[in-house]
Each structure stands twice: as structure tokens, then as C-alpha cells.
Design a protein around this motif. Structure first.
Motif, PDB file in Angstrom:
ATOM      1  N   ALA A   3     -36.900 -75.211  22.859  1.00 10.00           N
ATOM      2  CA  ALA A   3     -37.219 -73.893  22.326  1.00 10.00           C
ATOM      3  C   ALA A   3     -36.498 -72.824  23.132  1.00 10.00           C
ATOM      4  O   ALA A   3     -35.945 -73.094  24.192  1.00 10.00           O
ATOM      5  CB  ALA A   3     -38.729 -73.664  22.381  1.00 10.00           C
ATOM      6  N   SER A   4     -36.516 -71.590  22.606  1.00 12.44           N
ATOM      7  CA  SER A   4     -35.920 -70.517  23.380  1.00 12.44           C
ATOM      8  C   SER A   4     -36.807 -70.227  24.591  1.00 12.44           C
ATOM      9  O   SER A   4     -38.035 -70.374  24.520  1.00 12.44           O
ATOM     10  CB  SER A   4     -35.781 -69.266  22.526  1.00 12.44           C
ATOM     11  OG  SER A   4     -37.042 -68.651  22.335  1.00 12.44           O
ATOM     12  N   PRO A   5     -36.214 -69.826  25.708  1.00 12.79           N
ATOM     13  CA  PRO A   5     -37.046 -69.471  26.870  1.00 12.79           C
ATOM     14  C   PRO A   5     -38.075 -68.392  26.548  1.00 12.79           C
ATOM     15  O   PRO A   5     -39.206 -68.439  27.043  1.00 12.79           O
ATOM     16  CB  PRO A   5     -36.005 -68.997  27.890  1.00 12.79           C
ATOM     17  CG  PRO A   5     -34.760 -69.733  27.529  1.00 12.79           C
ATOM     18  CD  PRO A   5     -34.776 -69.798  26.026  1.00 12.79           C
ATOM     19  N   ARG A   6     -37.703 -67.446  25.704  1.00 11.10           N
ATOM     20  CA  ARG A   6     -38.654 -66.381  25.330  1.00 11.10           C
ATOM     21  C   ARG A   6     -39.861 -66.969  24.603  1.00 11.10           C
ATOM     22  O   ARG A   6     -41.011 -66.614  24.908  1.00 11.10           O
ATOM     23  CB  ARG A   6     -37.945 -65.340  24.458  1.00 11.10           C
ATOM     24  CG  ARG A   6     -38.826 -64.164  24.055  1.00 11.10           C
ATOM     25  CD  ARG A   6     -38.029 -63.177  23.197  1.00 11.10           C
ATOM     26  NE  ARG A   6     -38.790 -61.987  22.908  1.00 11.10           N
ATOM     27  CZ  ARG A   6     -39.672 -61.868  21.926  1.00 11.10           C
ATOM     28  NH1 ARG A   6     -39.910 -62.905  21.125  1.00 11.10           N
ATOM     29  NH2 ARG A   6     -40.312 -60.734  21.733  1.00 11.10           N
ATOM     30  N   ALA A   7     -39.610 -67.861  23.655  1.00 13.22           N
ATOM     31  CA  ALA A   7     -40.710 -68.482  22.914  1.00 13.22           C
ATOM     32  C   ALA A   7     -41.582 -69.317  23.846  1.00 13.22           C
ATOM     33  O   ALA A   7     -42.809 -69.351  23.700  1.00 13.22           O
ATOM     34  CB  ALA A   7     -40.157 -69.342  21.779  1.00 13.22           C
ATOM     35  N   PHE A   8     -40.957 -69.973  24.811  1.00 14.11           N
ATOM     36  CA  PHE A   8     -41.710 -70.783  25.768  1.00 14.11           C
ATOM     37  C   PHE A   8     -42.650 -69.900  26.586  1.00 14.11           C
ATOM     38  O   PHE A   8     -43.828 -70.239  26.779  1.00 14.11           O
ATOM     39  CB  PHE A   8     -40.746 -71.528  26.686  1.00 14.11           C
ATOM     40  CG  PHE A   8     -41.422 -72.435  27.673  1.00 14.11           C
ATOM     41  CD1 PHE A   8     -41.695 -73.759  27.353  1.00 14.11           C
ATOM     42  CD2 PHE A   8     -41.786 -71.977  28.931  1.00 14.11           C
ATOM     43  CE1 PHE A   8     -42.335 -74.602  28.257  1.00 14.11           C
ATOM     44  CE2 PHE A   8     -42.426 -72.802  29.842  1.00 14.11           C
ATOM     45  CZ  PHE A   8     -42.699 -74.122  29.505  1.00 14.11           C
ATOM     46  N   VAL A   9     -42.149 -68.782  27.078  1.00 10.64           N
ATOM     47  CA  VAL A   9     -42.982 -67.859  27.859  1.00 10.64           C
ATOM     48  C   VAL A   9     -44.174 -67.382  27.027  1.00 10.64           C
ATOM     49  O   VAL A   9     -45.323 -67.378  27.488  1.00 10.64           O
ATOM     50  CB  VAL A   9     -42.149 -66.665  28.356  1.00 10.64           C
ATOM     51  CG1 VAL A   9     -43.052 -65.601  28.986  1.00 10.64           C
ATOM     52  CG2 VAL A   9     -41.100 -67.124  29.366  1.00 10.64           C
ATOM     53  N   LEU A  10     -43.916 -66.981  25.798  1.00 11.31           N
ATOM     54  CA  LEU A  10     -44.990 -66.482  24.944  1.00 11.31           C
ATOM     55  C   LEU A  10     -46.022 -67.568  24.638  1.00 11.31           C
ATOM     56  O   LEU A  10     -47.228 -67.288  24.579  1.00 11.31           O
ATOM     57  CB  LEU A  10     -44.406 -65.936  23.640  1.00 11.31           C
ATOM     58  CG  LEU A  10     -43.647 -64.611  23.754  1.00 11.31           C
ATOM     59  CD1 LEU A  10     -42.943 -64.295  22.451  1.00 11.31           C
ATOM     60  CD2 LEU A  10     -44.585 -63.476  24.139  1.00 11.31           C
ATOM     61  N   ARG A  11     -45.566 -68.794  24.471  1.00  9.64           N
ATOM     62  CA  ARG A  11     -46.476 -69.881  24.116  1.00  9.64           C
ATOM     63  C   ARG A  11     -47.397 -70.252  25.270  1.00  9.64           C
ATOM     64  O   ARG A  11     -48.535 -70.676  25.057  1.00  9.64           O
ATOM     65  CB  ARG A  11     -45.655 -71.098  23.677  1.00  9.64           C
ATOM     66  CG  ARG A  11     -46.517 -72.250  23.133  1.00  9.64           C
ATOM     67  CD  ARG A  11     -45.686 -73.256  22.375  1.00  9.64           C
ATOM     68  NE  ARG A  11     -44.804 -74.019  23.248  1.00  9.64           N
ATOM     69  CZ  ARG A  11     -43.488 -73.916  23.280  1.00  9.64           C
ATOM     70  NH1 ARG A  11     -42.867 -73.055  22.475  1.00  9.64           N
ATOM     71  NH2 ARG A  11     -42.766 -74.663  24.084  1.00  9.64           N
ATOM     72  N   HIS A  12     -46.931 -70.079  26.495  1.00 12.27           N
ATOM     73  CA  HIS A  12     -47.679 -70.584  27.649  1.00 12.27           C
ATOM     74  C   HIS A  12     -48.341 -69.492  28.488  1.00 12.27           C
ATOM     75  O   HIS A  12     -48.841 -69.774  29.585  1.00 12.27           O
ATOM     76  CB  HIS A  12     -46.753 -71.422  28.532  1.00 12.27           C
ATOM     77  CG  HIS A  12     -46.357 -72.717  27.901  1.00 12.27           C
ATOM     78  ND1 HIS A  12     -47.168 -73.832  27.898  1.00 12.27           N
ATOM     79  CD2 HIS A  12     -45.235 -73.066  27.208  1.00 12.27           C
ATOM     80  CE1 HIS A  12     -46.561 -74.819  27.264  1.00 12.27           C
ATOM     81  NE2 HIS A  12     -45.392 -74.384  26.832  1.00 12.27           N
ATOM     82  N   THR A  13     -48.350 -68.253  28.011  1.00  9.28           N
ATOM     83  CA  THR A  13     -48.963 -67.161  28.775  1.00  9.28           C
ATOM     84  C   THR A  13     -49.807 -66.291  27.847  1.00  9.28           C
ATOM     85  O   THR A  13     -49.713 -66.376  26.621  1.00  9.28           O
ATOM     86  CB  THR A  13     -47.895 -66.272  29.445  1.00  9.28           C
ATOM     87  OG1 THR A  13     -47.057 -65.693  28.431  1.00  9.28           O
ATOM     88  CG2 THR A  13     -47.049 -67.067  30.421  1.00  9.28           C
ATOM     89  N   ARG A  14     -50.620 -65.437  28.460  1.00 12.30           N
ATOM     90  CA  ARG A  14     -51.389 -64.430  27.735  1.00 12.30           C
ATOM     91  C   ARG A  14     -51.141 -63.076  28.383  1.00 12.30           C
ATOM     92  O   ARG A  14     -51.116 -62.968  29.607  1.00 12.30           O
ATOM     93  CB  ARG A  14     -52.888 -64.733  27.784  1.00 12.30           C
ATOM     94  CG  ARG A  14     -53.322 -65.964  27.011  1.00 12.30           C
ATOM     95  CD  ARG A  14     -54.837 -66.107  26.972  1.00 12.30           C
ATOM     96  NE  ARG A  14     -55.426 -66.303  28.289  1.00 12.30           N
ATOM     97  CZ  ARG A  14     -56.250 -65.461  28.881  1.00 12.30           C
ATOM     98  NH1 ARG A  14     -56.558 -64.305  28.321  1.00 12.30           N
ATOM     99  NH2 ARG A  14     -56.757 -65.740  30.080  1.00 12.30           N
TER     100      ARG A  14
END
Length: 221
Positions: A3-14
Motif C-alpha cells: 500500500a502507499s505509505p500514506r494509506a498505511f499511516v492512516l490505517r494504523h493510527t488515530r
């Protein structure tokens, strides 16, 4: 990387307020180890770095508190946040009135995390994704160095770089909770704060975070 790094950050953080700096909101994770495992799987790299970008660490929290109390340290000035991680220090500097702020980090997930966090705060932070310690210090007025002393190799590299910055007339602010490799004999304590980190690696209990300036060249403690 699937996945894109941006999508990864959004998926794993709040997105949430930072403890003690509630005016700043960051995309933060709940636990280090599960996220670290997810990074390893995402990058297919068992030696992937810890996800420092997903947490508010003690040194960065201390710098943020200091800048809130002493905005004159950065007001109207160009700020560079080395080993920026989440971008906390850079964002705090803009909150305090910095003219511009740059966050630098080598982690592939840190760059999108900094950009997302800056946007969440309605701020603009330039992101540099390369090892700036191999370069001369940038043309800025202030360098912020939060939580750079957890690793011996990083400590050995960052301190000469910060000395060169100081010798060029750049103000340097260091934030740290007193880790093993912190060279306190080269620092002048400016302030101390009770801070609440967001990672279980440093406990969720209140701990102390210090802010320092570099001691002038030739002076000893």
C-alpha cells in the motif's frame, strides 16, 4: 510495499490531541509492537525501524511545551526539526509563530505522517526524506533535536552535526528524557517538564523531559 505509505499511516493510527499539548493533534498509534510487526510485513523487512513516527516521545513533548512557554525562541524564524518522526516539534514551532518549519526523517512512513499531521493542524511543514546528517547543517535559524539519543550510532552522528550548526550561529534546542547517550556535559538545561508519552516503551506514567541548549564551544559544565 503493498500500500502507499500514506494509506498505511492512516490505517494504523488515530487522529487525537497530544497529551499536555492538546492544541496539537497527531495521527498516533496505540501500541508499538503490533505496529512494528505491521511495518515489517508491509515492507517485507524483518529489520525495519521502530515506528517512531506514530508516537509522541518525551523529548518532543518537552520541546513542544518549551516553545509554547517561550514562543520567542522560534517566532518569525526558520526552523528545522531533525529526526522529526511525527513532526511534533516542527508543528509545535509553527503553533508558536515560526515563519517556516521543515521536518527531516529517513523513515519512509515518517514523511507522509508529518504531512498528514501538519494538515490536521492547519499548518504547512516542508518534509525532507533523506539523511541530512551526511550534509552540512541547513540555512535556518533554529534546529530542534528531540529524542535523538536512544541509539549510540545516531548519538555519535547527530552531536557533531549539531555542533557545526551551533558554530554557524544556528540556535539548537535539544529535548530528551535523559537517555543513556545524552551528552549532558555539552548541554545547558533550559527547562524540565512532566510529560506523558504515548508509547508503552517509555511507560504511560508521567516522566520528566528536559530541554537544553548546546553549551558554547570551549565551555565545560
Amino acid at each position: 510495499m503493498a500500500a502507499s505509505p500514506r494509506a498505511f499511516v492512516l490505517r494504523h493510527t488515530r487522529l487525537r490531541p497530544v497529551p499536555g499539548l492538546e492544541e496539537v493533534r497527531l495521527h498516533l498509534a496505540d501500541e508499538v509492537l503490533p505496529l512494528w510487526r505491521a511495518v515489517q510485513l508491509e515492507t517485507d523487512d524483518p529489520d525495519a525501524a521502530l515506528p517512531y513516527w506514530a508516537f509522541a516521545w518525551a523529548g518532543g513533548l518537552a520541546i513542544g511545551r518549551y516553545l509554547r512557554e517561550h514562543p520567542e525562541a522560534v517566532e518569525g524564524r526558520r526552523v528545522f526539526d531533525v529526526a522529526s518522526g511525527s513532526g511534533l516539534c516542527a508543528i509545535a514551532s509553527i503553533h508558536a509563530g515560526a515563519a517556516e518549519a521543515t521536518g527531516a526523517d529517513i523513515d519512509p512512513f515518517a514523511a507522509p505522517a508529518i504531512a498528514l499531521n501538519a494538515r490536521a493542524n492547519g499548518r504547512r511543514v516542508t518534509v525532507v526524506r533523506r539523511d541530512v546528517l551526511d550534509e552540512e547543517p541547513p540555512d535556518v535559524d533554529v534546529i530542534l533535536a528531540g529524542d535523538c539519543w536512544y541509539d549510540a550510532r545516531l548519538a555519535e552522528r547527530v552531536m557533531p552535526w549539531l555542533r557545526r550548526a551551533r558554530d554557524r550561529g544556528i540556535d539548537v534546542l535539544v529535548g530528551d528524557p535523559g537517555r543513556r547517550y545524552l551528552p549532558t556535559d555539552e548541554l545547558v538545561e533550559l527547562a524540565a517538564y512532566d510529560v506523558r508519552t504515548t508509547t508503552e516503551l517509555e511507560d504511560l506514567d508521567l516522566k520528566q523531559g528536559w530541554v537544553y541548549a548546546l553549551r558554547p564551544d570551549g565551555q565545560s559544565s
